[in-house]
Structures are given as C-alpha cells and as structure tokens.
Design a protein around this motif. Structure first.
Motif, PDB file in Angstrom:
ATOM      1  N   GLN A 159      13.361  37.437   8.284  1.00 56.35           N
ATOM      2  CA  GLN A 159      12.521  36.960   7.200  1.00 56.35           C
ATOM      3  C   GLN A 159      11.518  35.943   7.719  1.00 56.35           C
ATOM      4  O   GLN A 159      11.892  34.940   8.315  1.00 56.35           O
ATOM      5  CB  GLN A 159      13.396  36.317   6.122  1.00 56.35           C
ATOM      6  CG  GLN A 159      12.638  35.949   4.886  1.00 56.35           C
ATOM      7  CD  GLN A 159      13.549  35.369   3.828  1.00 56.35           C
ATOM      8  OE1 GLN A 159      14.576  34.790   4.141  1.00 56.35           O
ATOM      9  NE2 GLN A 159      13.180  35.522   2.581  1.00 56.35           N
ATOM     10  N   GLY A 160      10.258  36.238   7.512  1.00 59.86           N
ATOM     11  CA  GLY A 160       9.211  35.327   7.956  1.00 59.86           C
ATOM     12  C   GLY A 160       8.747  34.431   6.824  1.00 59.86           C
ATOM     13  O   GLY A 160       8.964  34.720   5.654  1.00 59.86           O
ATOM     14  N   ARG A 161       8.140  33.350   7.184  1.00 58.33           N
ATOM     15  CA  ARG A 161       7.536  32.416   6.235  1.00 58.33           C
ATOM     16  C   ARG A 161       8.518  31.767   5.269  1.00 58.33           C
ATOM     17  O   ARG A 161       8.140  31.319   4.198  1.00 58.33           O
ATOM     18  CB  ARG A 161       6.423  33.087   5.434  1.00 58.33           C
ATOM     19  CG  ARG A 161       5.270  33.546   6.273  1.00 58.33           C
ATOM     20  CD  ARG A 161       4.187  34.083   5.405  1.00 58.33           C
ATOM     21  NE  ARG A 161       3.063  34.500   6.204  1.00 58.33           N
ATOM     22  CZ  ARG A 161       2.047  35.166   5.753  1.00 58.33           C
ATOM     23  NH1 ARG A 161       1.980  35.498   4.503  1.00 58.33           N
ATOM     24  NH2 ARG A 161       1.062  35.512   6.537  1.00 58.33           N
ATOM     25  N   ASN A 162       9.795  31.749   5.592  1.00 58.58           N
ATOM     26  CA  ASN A 162      10.751  31.056   4.739  1.00 58.58           C
ATOM     27  C   ASN A 162      10.708  29.577   5.106  1.00 58.58           C
ATOM     28  O   ASN A 162      10.809  29.231   6.275  1.00 58.58           O
ATOM     29  CB  ASN A 162      12.162  31.597   4.941  1.00 58.58           C
ATOM     30  CG  ASN A 162      13.117  31.127   3.869  1.00 58.58           C
ATOM     31  OD1 ASN A 162      13.240  29.932   3.645  1.00 58.58           O
ATOM     32  ND2 ASN A 162      13.774  32.059   3.211  1.00 58.58           N
ATOM     33  N   PRO A 163      10.565  28.698   4.111  1.00 60.36           N
ATOM     34  CA  PRO A 163      10.408  27.272   4.424  1.00 60.36           C
ATOM     35  C   PRO A 163      11.682  26.599   4.936  1.00 60.36           C
ATOM     36  O   PRO A 163      11.625  25.516   5.490  1.00 60.36           O
ATOM     37  CB  PRO A 163       9.979  26.660   3.099  1.00 60.36           C
ATOM     38  CG  PRO A 163      10.504  27.581   2.075  1.00 60.36           C
ATOM     39  CD  PRO A 163      10.464  28.955   2.688  1.00 60.36           C
ATOM     40  N   ARG A 165      20.602  29.468   5.323  1.00 54.74           N
ATOM     41  CA  ARG A 165      19.420  28.617   5.214  1.00 54.74           C
ATOM     42  C   ARG A 165      19.804  27.359   4.450  1.00 54.74           C
ATOM     43  O   ARG A 165      20.396  27.426   3.385  1.00 54.74           O
ATOM     44  CB  ARG A 165      18.291  29.355   4.516  1.00 54.74           C
ATOM     45  CG  ARG A 165      17.813  30.522   5.347  1.00 54.74           C
ATOM     46  CD  ARG A 165      16.459  31.011   4.903  1.00 54.74           C
ATOM     47  NE  ARG A 165      16.033  32.130   5.710  1.00 54.74           N
ATOM     48  CZ  ARG A 165      15.311  32.022   6.814  1.00 54.74           C
ATOM     49  NH1 ARG A 165      14.931  30.849   7.221  1.00 54.74           N
ATOM     50  NH2 ARG A 165      14.965  33.083   7.495  1.00 54.74           N
TER      51      ARG A 165
END
Length: 120
Positions: free
Chosen positions: A14-18, A27
């Motif tokens: 998963q990209g762009r997960n803060p 996470r």
C-alpha cells in the motif's frame, strides 16, 4: 519455460499511507492526539472560559465551547442544544427528535443530564 513467470512477490504494497508499518506489519498512528502532550488547556466544566456544562446544568457544550470548536474545525456544523419551545415539524424540532433517538441508550450521569436538557 520462462524464469520470470514465477516472480516472487510480497503481496500488495500500500502506497501513500500516512502511518508507518511496525515490525509486526500493523500500522500504528503514533501521531494521534491521544499520544501527544498538548499545550492547550484541558476541556473543563469549571471556571471562566469553560467549554462544557456541569451535570447539574444539563451537561453538553456551552455556546463559547461550540464557537471554539468550530474555529478549530472549519466546516463543522456543530450547534448547541435545542432547549426551548419549538414548532412541530421545524428544523429545531427535527434536530431534537434525532438527538433523542440517537441518545436513547445513554445511561451515564452526563448522558442523562444531556437528555434532560434537550427535553427528551
């Protein structure tokens, strides 16, 4: 037979997960408001500039508290309690009816006080 046909993949990344991934793969939100120590004063029911009413006064937010909240959260539509007499079918009456339906299960001291203030 082609060797690249059986590429080893690690699954979906998963990209762009803060939030960063911990060692176990979860996470964690380390920057959540619960983890931060704030310089802001506590929300209180006592003293000058308070944001909330006491349970004797019917709990809920004061008008000043609602103003402060809306200043910090632009676009918020938070309003104070509907406490007065209202016409049947008016917007205020519908707000009251909705609140009373949502808060039926509130059995704590503050919840009961808030429902009393809203005249549920």
């Amino acid at each position: 037979m082609q060797n690249n046909m059986f590429k080893e993949t690690k699954g979906y990344v998963q990209g762009r997960n803060p939030f960063a991934v911990s060692s176990c793969g979860r996470r964690r939100n380390d920057s959540s408001p619960l983890n931060k120590k704030s310089n802001e004063p506590r929300k209180t029911t006592k003293g000058k500039g308070r944001n909330f009413r006491t349970t004797e006064e019917g709990a809920g937010m004061t008008a000043a508290g609602v103003r402060k909240y809306r200043a910090k959260n632009p676009g918020s539509k938070l309003k104070t309690a509907v406490t007065g007499k209202v016409k049947r079918g008016s917007k205020a009456a519908k707000r009251r009816k909705s609140f009373c339906a949502r808060s039926k299960g509130w059995t704590g001291e503050r919840g009961r006080a808030a429902r009393r203030r809203w005249k549920c």
